[in-house]
Design an enzyme around this catalytic site. Structure first.
Site, PDB file in Angstrom:
ATOM      1  N   ILE A 143       0.863  -1.180   0.000  1.00 29.66           N
ATOM      2  CA  ILE A 143       0.000   0.000   0.000  1.00 29.66           C
ATOM      3  C   ILE A 143       0.900   1.231   0.000  1.00 29.66           C
ATOM      4  CG2 ILE A 143      -1.801   1.246   1.252  1.00 29.66           C
ATOM      5  CD1 ILE A 143      -2.821  -1.430   0.493  1.00 29.66           C
TER       6      ILE A 143
ATOM      7  N   HIS B 146      -5.337  -3.907 -11.513  1.00 33.04           N
ATOM      8  CA  HIS B 146      -5.883  -4.836 -10.509  1.00 33.04           C
ATOM      9  C   HIS B 146      -6.734  -5.899 -11.205  1.00 33.04           C
ATOM     10  CE1 HIS B 146      -7.193  -6.300  -6.655  1.00 33.04           C
ATOM     11  NE2 HIS B 146      -8.462  -6.138  -6.985  1.00 33.04           N
TER      12      HIS B 146
ATOM     13  N   GLU C 158      -5.037  -8.610 -18.799  1.00 31.81           N
ATOM     14  CA  GLU C 158      -4.261  -7.532 -18.169  1.00 31.81           C
ATOM     15  C   GLU C 158      -3.215  -6.979 -19.123  1.00 31.81           C
ATOM     16  OE1 GLU C 158      -2.745  -9.516 -14.624  1.00 31.81           O
ATOM     17  OE2 GLU C 158      -3.921  -8.098 -13.469  1.00 31.81           O
TER      18      GLU C 158
END
Ligand code: GRF
Length: 205
Positions: free
Chosen positions: A91, A108, A178
């Site tokens: 994070i 994501h 992705e």
């Protein structure tokens, strides 16, 4: 002819999305690849491509804030137009994000507001088996703050789950999506940036 945009890519693992960016015909230069993990294969991919690759380790007694500030200084010194989080598994706090407003982009493996956080594909697969979802997905989004996987969406695409799928076959389909969506989204972003700069320049005449 303007100079190509500068990208810094942050990774933590295999780097197959980094590889898609390295292989793509982007109007940009990947100027540095940073990993918080020393054994991230993505660092090897960067080295093989002649791109600066750095294992940026958190120091033993270092706070999250101090690490993020040091990381931001390191990344800012490479003058990135965009910072791409391609499998970056930490994070990032405001101490980092506020240094690159509207310029941090995350990939994501889930649809918006579906499965934020870790093991998203695995959780989507389990939900499918419980009859709760029809598909998995992928999204590319801005990272304005410390919210996890929930910034303004730049692109998203659902990924069908088939009844004969295993987690492995689904993950392979998600990664294929992705690789394509990340490259396509960055190309679009850079094209818009280029045209915006061009329009601004015209207005300045
Ligand atoms: C990708 O699924 C990415 O969305 C997630 O971690 C995975 C990284 O894969 N955050 P790779 O390292 O790019 O192969």
């Amino acid at each position: 002819m303007t100079t190509p945009a500068r990208l810094v890519v942050l990774i933590s693992g295999n780097g197959s999305n980094l590889q898609a960016l390295l292989d793509a015909d982007l109007p940009a230069e990947i100027v540095c690849v940073v990993s918080n993990k020393a054994d991230a294969y993505g660092l090897v991919r960067a080295q093989n491509a002649g791109v600066e690759s750095v294992h940026f380790a958190k120091r033993a007694d270092e706070t999250r804030q101090a690490y993020d500030e040091r990381l931001a200084d390191f990344v800012a010194a490479r003058r990135p137009d965009y910072v791409i989080l391609a499998g970056w598994m930490r994070i990032l706090s405001a101490a980092f994000l506020n240094r690159f407003p509207n310029r941090v982009i995350n990939l994501h493996p889930a649809l918006p507001n579906a499965f934020s956080g870790v093991r998203a594909v695995e959780r989507a697969f389990a939900a499918y088996q419980r009859g709760e979802v029809e598909s998995a997905g992928v999204m590319v989004h801005l990272v304005p703050d410390e919210g996890v996987d929930n910034g303004p969406v730049l692109a998203s695409e659902s990924v069908p789950i088939r009844k004969e799928d295993t987690l492995q076959t689904l993950e392979a389909r998600v990664h294929q999506t992705e690789h394509r969506l990340l490259v396509q989204t960055i190309k679009t972003l850079l094209a818009n940036k280029e045209s915006h700069a061009h329009r601004s320049a015209l207005r300045l005449r």
